[in-house]
Design an enzyme around this catalytic site. Sequence first.
Site, PDB file in Angstrom:
ATOM      1  N   ILE A 204      47.547  42.139  41.509  1.00 18.39           N
ATOM      2  CA  ILE A 204      46.375  41.285  41.329  1.00 18.39           C
ATOM      3  C   ILE A 204      45.113  42.024  41.745  1.00 18.39           C
ATOM      4  CG2 ILE A 204      45.280  39.122  42.090  1.00 18.39           C
ATOM      5  CD1 ILE A 204      48.211  38.257  42.889  1.00 18.39           C
ATOM      6  N   CYS A 205      44.020  41.808  40.997  1.00 18.80           N
ATOM      7  CA  CYS A 205      42.691  42.256  41.420  1.00 18.80           C
ATOM      8  C   CYS A 205      41.679  41.216  40.955  1.00 18.80           C
ATOM      9  CB  CYS A 205      42.371  43.664  40.908  1.00 18.80           C
ATOM     10  SG  CYS A 205      42.066  43.754  39.137  1.00 18.80           S
ATOM     11  N   ARG A 206      40.422  41.603  40.845  1.00 24.28           N
ATOM     12  CA  ARG A 206      39.389  40.643  40.464  1.00 24.28           C
ATOM     13  C   ARG A 206      39.524  40.229  39.004  1.00 24.28           C
ATOM     14  NH1 ARG A 206      34.224  40.146  38.388  1.00 24.28           N
ATOM     15  NH2 ARG A 206      34.233  42.291  37.694  1.00 24.28           N
TER      16      ARG A 206
ATOM     17  N   MET B 219      41.722  37.436  39.621  1.00 25.47           N
ATOM     18  CA  MET B 219      41.263  36.275  40.387  1.00 25.47           C
ATOM     19  C   MET B 219      40.168  35.500  39.655  1.00 25.47           C
ATOM     20  SD  MET B 219      43.202  35.961  42.992  1.00 25.47           S
ATOM     21  CE  MET B 219      42.349  34.842  44.115  1.00 25.47           C
TER      22      MET B 219
END
Length: 99
Positions: free
Chosen positions: A62-64, A90
Amino acid sequence: MKEVTAKEVQERLENGEKLNLIDVREADEIAQGIIPGAKHIPLGLIEFRENELEKNEDYIMICRSGGRSGKATQYLEERGYDVTNMAGGMLDWEGPVEK
């Protein structure tokens, strides 16, 4: 590269599934909220901390927005890990976060 949507991850968590979530964002981004239960390993430290991961487990990165987690997914995939990128990151996450 395998991908999953944020909605799919949220549904799996809501159904009680235990997921190995790895958030590769920087500390200042994590301070804004992280998916409960996710482990924080910044992208720049993946190569130094990959020994914390098990090759017989599967992980969701997961990242932005999905770009950095895509790089992490590719890196770990090349080293024999079972990893999936959370597309949209996210920015697409509508579930709970902890700060």
